[in-house]
Design a protein around this motif. Structure first.
Motif, PDB file in Angstrom:
ATOM      1  N   HIS A  37       0.829  -1.207   0.000  1.00  0.00           N
ATOM      2  CA  HIS A  37       0.000   0.000   0.000  1.00  0.00           C
ATOM      3  C   HIS A  37       0.869   1.265   0.000  1.00  0.00           C
ATOM      4  CE1 HIS A  37      -3.854  -1.916   0.252  1.00  0.00           C
ATOM      5  NE2 HIS A  37      -3.534  -2.571   1.333  1.00  0.00           N
ATOM      6  N   LEU A  38       1.955   1.241   0.753  1.00  0.00           N
ATOM      7  CA  LEU A  38       2.844   2.396   0.779  1.00  0.00           C
ATOM      8  C   LEU A  38       3.590   2.539  -0.538  1.00  0.00           C
ATOM      9  CD1 LEU A  38       4.243   1.944   4.384  1.00  0.00           C
ATOM     10  CD2 LEU A  38       2.559   3.621   3.637  1.00  0.00           C
ATOM     11  N   ALA A  39       4.007   1.410  -1.119  1.00  0.00           N
ATOM     12  CA  ALA A  39       4.632   1.472  -2.433  1.00  0.00           C
ATOM     13  C   ALA A  39       3.656   2.026  -3.464  1.00  0.00           C
ATOM     14  CB  ALA A  39       5.113   0.081  -2.859  1.00  0.00           C
ATOM     15  N   GLY A  40       2.385   1.654  -3.344  1.00  0.00           N
ATOM     16  CA  GLY A  40       1.376   2.204  -4.228  1.00  0.00           C
ATOM     17  C   GLY A  40       1.240   3.709  -4.075  1.00  0.00           C
ATOM     18  N   ALA A  41       1.295   4.171  -2.836  1.00  0.00           N
ATOM     19  CA  ALA A  41       1.217   5.612  -2.594  1.00  0.00           C
ATOM     20  C   ALA A  41       2.383   6.340  -3.265  1.00  0.00           C
ATOM     21  CB  ALA A  41       1.220   5.888  -1.087  1.00  0.00           C
ATOM     22  N   ILE A  42       3.593   5.791  -3.111  1.00  0.00           N
ATOM     23  CA  ILE A  42       4.768   6.402  -3.722  1.00  0.00           C
ATOM     24  C   ILE A  42       4.657   6.359  -5.240  1.00  0.00           C
ATOM     25  CG2 ILE A  42       7.266   6.210  -3.989  1.00  0.00           C
ATOM     26  CD1 ILE A  42       6.323   7.272  -1.256  1.00  0.00           C
ATOM     27  N   GLY A  43       4.229   5.202  -5.771  1.00  0.00           N
ATOM     28  CA  GLY A  43       4.112   5.070  -7.219  1.00  0.00           C
ATOM     29  C   GLY A  43       3.074   5.982  -7.825  1.00  0.00           C
ATOM     30  N   ALA A  44       2.014   6.270  -7.056  1.00  0.00           N
ATOM     31  CA  ALA A  44       0.960   7.156  -7.541  1.00  0.00           C
ATOM     32  C   ALA A  44       1.315   8.628  -7.394  1.00  0.00           C
ATOM     33  CB  ALA A  44      -0.337   6.868  -6.789  1.00  0.00           C
ATOM     34  N   GLY A  45       2.430   8.902  -6.721  1.00  0.00           N
ATOM     35  CA  GLY A  45       2.847  10.293  -6.569  1.00  0.00           C
ATOM     36  C   GLY A  45       2.427  10.948  -5.275  1.00  0.00           C
ATOM     37  N   ALA A  46       1.948  10.175  -4.308  1.00  0.00           N
ATOM     38  CA  ALA A  46       1.576  10.739  -3.004  1.00  0.00           C
ATOM     39  C   ALA A  46       2.834  10.851  -2.149  1.00  0.00           C
ATOM     40  CB  ALA A  46       0.520   9.864  -2.332  1.00  0.00           C
ATOM     41  N   VAL A  47       3.715  11.748  -2.536  1.00  0.00           N
ATOM     42  CA  VAL A  47       5.033  11.861  -1.918  1.00  0.00           C
ATOM     43  C   VAL A  47       5.193  13.160  -1.130  1.00  0.00           C
ATOM     44  CG1 VAL A  47       6.139  10.392  -3.639  1.00  0.00           C
ATOM     45  CG2 VAL A  47       6.011  12.858  -4.038  1.00  0.00           C
ATOM     46  N   HIS A  48       4.162  13.972  -1.099  1.00  0.00           N
ATOM     47  CA  HIS A  48       4.247  15.249  -0.400  1.00  0.00           C
ATOM     48  C   HIS A  48       3.568  15.152   0.960  1.00  0.00           C
ATOM     49  CE1 HIS A  48       5.805  16.949  -4.067  1.00  0.00           C
ATOM     50  NE2 HIS A  48       4.772  16.473  -4.733  1.00  0.00           N
ATOM     51  N   PRO A  49       4.011  15.947   1.933  1.00  0.00           N
ATOM     52  CA  PRO A  49       3.418  15.876   3.265  1.00  0.00           C
ATOM     53  C   PRO A  49       1.900  16.029   3.217  1.00  0.00           C
ATOM     54  CG  PRO A  49       5.392  17.228   3.308  1.00  0.00           C
ATOM     55  CD  PRO A  49       5.125  16.917   1.869  1.00  0.00           C
ATOM     56  N   ASP A  50       1.238  15.137   3.908  1.00  0.00           N
ATOM     57  CA  ASP A  50      -0.213  15.182   4.088  1.00  0.00           C
ATOM     58  C   ASP A  50      -1.020  14.828   2.842  1.00  0.00           C
ATOM     59  OD1 ASP A  50       0.027  15.937   6.806  1.00  0.00           O
ATOM     60  OD2 ASP A  50       0.411  17.988   6.190  1.00  0.00           O
ATOM     61  N   ASP A  51      -0.379  14.343   1.760  1.00  0.00           N
ATOM     62  CA  ASP A  51      -1.152  13.741   0.681  1.00  0.00           C
ATOM     63  C   ASP A  51      -1.941  12.564   1.244  1.00  0.00           C
ATOM     64  OD1 ASP A  51      -0.283  15.425  -1.305  1.00  0.00           O
ATOM     65  OD2 ASP A  51       1.210  14.040  -2.124  1.00  0.00           O
ATOM     66  N   CYS A  52      -3.172  12.404   0.779  1.00  0.00           N
ATOM     67  CA  CYS A  52      -4.005  11.274   1.186  1.00  0.00           C
ATOM     68  C   CYS A  52      -4.073  10.298   0.016  1.00  0.00           C
ATOM     69  CB  CYS A  52      -5.406  11.739   1.569  1.00  0.00           C
ATOM     70  SG  CYS A  52      -6.502  10.382   2.084  1.00  0.00           S
ATOM     71  N   PHE A  53      -3.674   9.072   0.260  1.00  0.00           N
ATOM     72  CA  PHE A  53      -3.691   8.040  -0.779  1.00  0.00           C
ATOM     73  C   PHE A  53      -4.807   7.052  -0.499  1.00  0.00           C
ATOM     74  CE2 PHE A  53      -2.061   3.889  -2.443  1.00  0.00           C
ATOM     75  CZ  PHE A  53      -2.208   4.196  -3.789  1.00  0.00           C
ATOM     76  N   ASP A  54      -5.647   6.836  -1.521  1.00  0.00           N
ATOM     77  CA  ASP A  54      -6.755   5.881  -1.429  1.00  0.00           C
ATOM     78  C   ASP A  54      -6.455   4.707  -2.348  1.00  0.00           C
ATOM     79  OD1 ASP A  54      -9.199   4.603  -1.081  1.00  0.00           O
ATOM     80  OD2 ASP A  54     -10.197   5.820  -2.604  1.00  0.00           O
ATOM     81  N   SER A  55      -6.207   3.545  -1.774  1.00  0.00           N
ATOM     82  CA  SER A  55      -5.878   2.339  -2.533  1.00  0.00           C
ATOM     83  C   SER A  55      -7.104   1.430  -2.551  1.00  0.00           C
ATOM     84  CB  SER A  55      -4.691   1.616  -1.887  1.00  0.00           C
ATOM     85  OG  SER A  55      -4.419   0.400  -2.545  1.00  0.00           O
ATOM     86  N   LEU A  56      -7.810   1.411  -3.685  1.00  0.00           N
ATOM     87  CA  LEU A  56      -9.064   0.669  -3.793  1.00  0.00           C
ATOM     88  C   LEU A  56      -8.852  -0.548  -4.692  1.00  0.00           C
ATOM     89  CD1 LEU A  56     -12.046   0.345  -3.199  1.00  0.00           C
ATOM     90  CD2 LEU A  56     -12.555   2.049  -4.967  1.00  0.00           C
ATOM     91  N   GLY A  57      -8.376  -1.620  -4.069  1.00  0.00           N
ATOM     92  CA  GLY A  57      -8.123  -2.858  -4.789  1.00  0.00           C
ATOM     93  C   GLY A  57      -8.865  -4.008  -4.141  1.00  0.00           C
ATOM     94  N   THR A  58      -8.123  -5.042  -3.722  1.00  0.00           N
ATOM     95  CA  THR A  58      -8.741  -6.199  -3.079  1.00  0.00           C
ATOM     96  C   THR A  58      -9.553  -5.772  -1.864  1.00  0.00           C
ATOM     97  OG1 THR A  58      -6.916  -7.578  -3.831  1.00  0.00           O
ATOM     98  CG2 THR A  58      -8.282  -8.456  -2.078  1.00  0.00           C
TER      99      THR A  58
END
Length: 488
Positions: free
Chosen positions: A260-281
Motif C-alpha cells: 500500500h505504501l509502495a502504491g502511494a509512492i508510485g501514484a505520486g503521493a510523496v508530499h506531506p499530508d497527501d491522502c492516498f486511497d488504494s481501492l483494490g482487493t
C-alpha cells in the motif's frame, strides 16, 4: 545491439504478483502479471517459497522477452505484509507463509494481550488482531512438530499438519528468524537477508518508535531475537541480483516496502499530508505524518481506528486505515452477475445505475448495517449482500457504491481530525477503472487524482529501486502524471 537501462519494480500482492519496468525517468515500459500461487495445506491458505520463486522467475523471463535490449540497473521488491517465512539458522524456510487473511491464532492473541495488554499497541502501533505475524508464528511453530515431514514448499505429506511441517527437522532445523514475503523474495534474488521498516512494522515484532525489534514479542512467538535480520529503511541497497535471473541479473536489489505504501509512492503521493486511497482487493487510506517517538500517539491512532508505523518517506510515519470496500463490491457482483463476469458487465451495470435517481436507500442501508459515522468498522460482505436483497441489480449497485464512497469520505474526515487538514487525494486500484465508481467518488469525495500508470505498486517499487542504485536522489524526483476527476 546496444542495451538501454531500466528499473524494475515487483509487487507481490494478495491476488496477483506484478512486475513492471520503467525507464530512467519513471515512465512505465511494460507490465507482466500472474496469480499469486496460494494453495491449501491442512485447511490453511499458504504460499510456498518454491511456488513464489517459480512465479517470479517466470515473470522476469516474460518481462525480458517484452523488452529486448533492456537491462535493469536496480530492482525493488514490495508486497503484502504480515505473511512471511519462518527461517532456520541457515536461512531455509521451515514452513510456507501463512496468508495474512487467515484467522488462525485467536487463542495466541488472547495470551499475548493477557501478558502485554495495551503495551502491544503502544509498542507496535497495530490493532490487536490475528493478522499480525507474531500471532501467526506463535500459532504455527508449535504445530510444525505435530507434522509428519511434508515438504514446506510442496504441500505433500500424510500427517495432521500436512504441508505445514518442514521436510524433516534434521534438514531445516528450528525456526529462529523471520522475513516478510517481499523481504524473502529480495533475498532469493540475491540481496542480503534484511528486514524493511514498513513491512516489519506490520508484523507485531517491531518497536516502531525505536525502529528496532521488540525482543519480547520475538521471543514470545518462538523466534530468537539475536537471529532476526538487520532492519533497514526502504530503498537501502542489499546486494545485487544473481547473474542467472533474466533482465535483473547484476541489478542493485532493495526491499521497497509494504504494497500500500509502495502504491502511494508510485501514484505520486510523496508530499506531506497527501491522502492516498488504494481501492483494490480491499481499500486502504494512507496519510503521512512526521515520525514520532511518543507511544501515546500510536495508541491514539489505534483508538481512532487507524494504525501507525514507518512510512517509506524519510522521517515520516504513516496513518493507515482499512475499509474493506473491494470485498464488499466483489461479493455483490458475485451474487448478481456471477463469478465469471467480464469488465463490460460491470460497466453496463454502472451505466444503468447512473440513470437512476440519487440512491436514497443508501442511508437506510447504512443504518441497517450500523455503518453510519463508523467508516472503519468492518462490514461483513454476506450481511451487505443480504441487506441489498430485493433491490434490482442496478439499484443495489448504486446503493453500495454510494455507501462505500460515504465510508471513504468519513474516514478521510477522521484522518483530518487525527493528523490535521490533508492535501490532495490521490487514488489508485483496480476498482477505479469503473467509470461509475469514479463519478460517484468525485461527487462524494470532491476532486481526486488518478495516476497515468496503471500499476502504482510496481512503479513505487521501481521508484524506490531508483533511489537504491543512486539513479535518483529522493523519492520525489520522478515526474508524476495524473488525471484529475471532479463532479460533473
Amino acid at each position: 545491439m546496444a542495451r538501454t537501462a531500466c528499473v524494475v519494480g515487483v509487487d507481490i500482492g494478495t491476488t496477483t504478483v506484478k512486475v513492471s519496468a520503467t525507464d530512467e525517468r519513471g515512465r512505465e515500459l511494460a507490465v507482466v502479471r500472474a496469480d499469486t500461487p496460494w494453495r491449501l495445506a491442512a485447511g490453511t491458505t499458504v504460499l510456498g517459497h518454491d511456488d513464489l520463486s517459480g512465479t517470479l522467475d517466470s515473470l522476469f523471463r516474460q518481462l525480458a522477452d517484452r523488452l529486448p535490449g533492456r537491462w535493469a540497473v536496480a530492482v525493488g521488491f514490495a508486497g503484502m505484509a504480515e505473511a512471511g517465512y519462518a527461517l532456520a539458522a541457515d536461512g531455509t524456510p521451515v514452513a510456507p507463509a501463512v496468508a495474512w487473511f487467515d484467522t488462525s491464532g485467536a487463542d495466541e492473541l488472547a495470551v499475548l494481550l493477557a501478558e502485554h495488554g495495551d503495551g502491544f499497541t503502544a509498542t507496535t502501533g497495530l490493532r490487536p488482531t490475528t493478522r499480525a505475524s507474531a500471532i501467526k508464528m506463535a500459532w504455527l511453530l508449535p504445530r510444525l512438530s505435530a507434522g509428519n515431514g511434508g515438504a514446506a514448499g510442496s504441500g505433500t505429506g500424510t500427517g495432521t499438519r500436512s504441508g505445514l511441517a518442514p521436510a524433516g527437522t534434521g534438514r531445516t532445523g528450528k525456526a529462529v528468524s523471520w522475513l516478510n514475503v517481499p523481504e524473502w523474495a529480495a533475498h532469493w534474488a540475491g540481496g542480503r537477508a534484511t528486514a524493511e521498516w514498513s513491512l516489519a512494522a506490520r508484523s507485531g515484532f517491531m518497536d516502531v518508535t525505536a525502529r528496532g525489534w521488540w525482543k519480547d514479542s520475538v521471543r514470545w512467538a518462538g523466534l530468537d531475537p539475536a537471529a532476526m535480520p538487520e532492519l533497514l529503511p526502504a530503498g537501502s541497497p542489499t546486494g545485487t541480483a544473481r547473474a542467472g535471473l533474466p533482465l535483473i541479473g547484476g541489478a542493485v536489489v532493495t526491499v521497497a516496502g509494504h504494497d500500500h505504501l509502495a502504491g502511494a509512492i508510485g501514484a505520486g503521493a510523496v508530499h506531506p499530508d497527501d491522502c492516498f486511497d488504494s481501492l483494490g482487493t480491499g481499500e486502504a487510506l494512507i496519510r503521512s505524518q512526521p515520525a514520532t517517538k511518543d507511544p501515546g500517539l500510536l495508541t491514539r491512532a489505534v483508538a481512532a481506528g487507524f494504525e501507525r508505523g514507518p512510512h517509506l518517506l524519510p522521517g515520516r510515519d504513516y496513518l493507515f486505515g482499512v475499509l474493506g470496500t473491494g470485498r464488499l463490491l466483489r461479493a455483490l457482483l458475485d451474487a448478481r452477475l456471477g463469478a465469471e463476469r467480464h469488465f463490460a458487465d460491470v460497466e453496463a451495470l454502472g451505466e444503468a445505475a447512473a440513470r437512476l435517481p440519487a440512491p436514497g436507500r443508501a442511508e437506510e442501508i447504512a443504518v441497517a448495517l450500523d455503518s453510519t459515522n463508523r467508516p472503519l468498522v468492518p462490514l461483513d460482505p454476506a450481511a451487505v449482500v443480504a441487506a441489498l436483497d430485493g433491490l434490482p441489480d442496478a439499484e443495489a449497485w448504486a446503493v453500495l457504491v454510494e455507501l462505500t464512497a460515504w465510508r471513504c469520505r468519513d474516514a478521510i474526515g477522521l484522518l483530518d481530525a487525527l493528523g490535521g487538514p490533508g492535501n490532495a487525494v490521490i487514488a489508485a486500484g483496480g476498482w477505479y477503472a469503473s467509470g461509475y465508481i469514479r463519478a460517484v467518488r468525485a461527487r462524494v469525495l470532491g476532486p481526486f487524482r488518478l495516476p497515468a500508470d496503471a500499476e502504482a505498486g510496481t512503479r513505487g517499487a521501481a521508484r524506490t529501486a531508483a533511489l537504491a542504485c543512486g539513479l535518483t536522489p529522493d523519492l520525489g524526483t520522478w515526474t508524476d502524471d495524473w488525471t484529475e476527476f471532479t463532479a460533473s
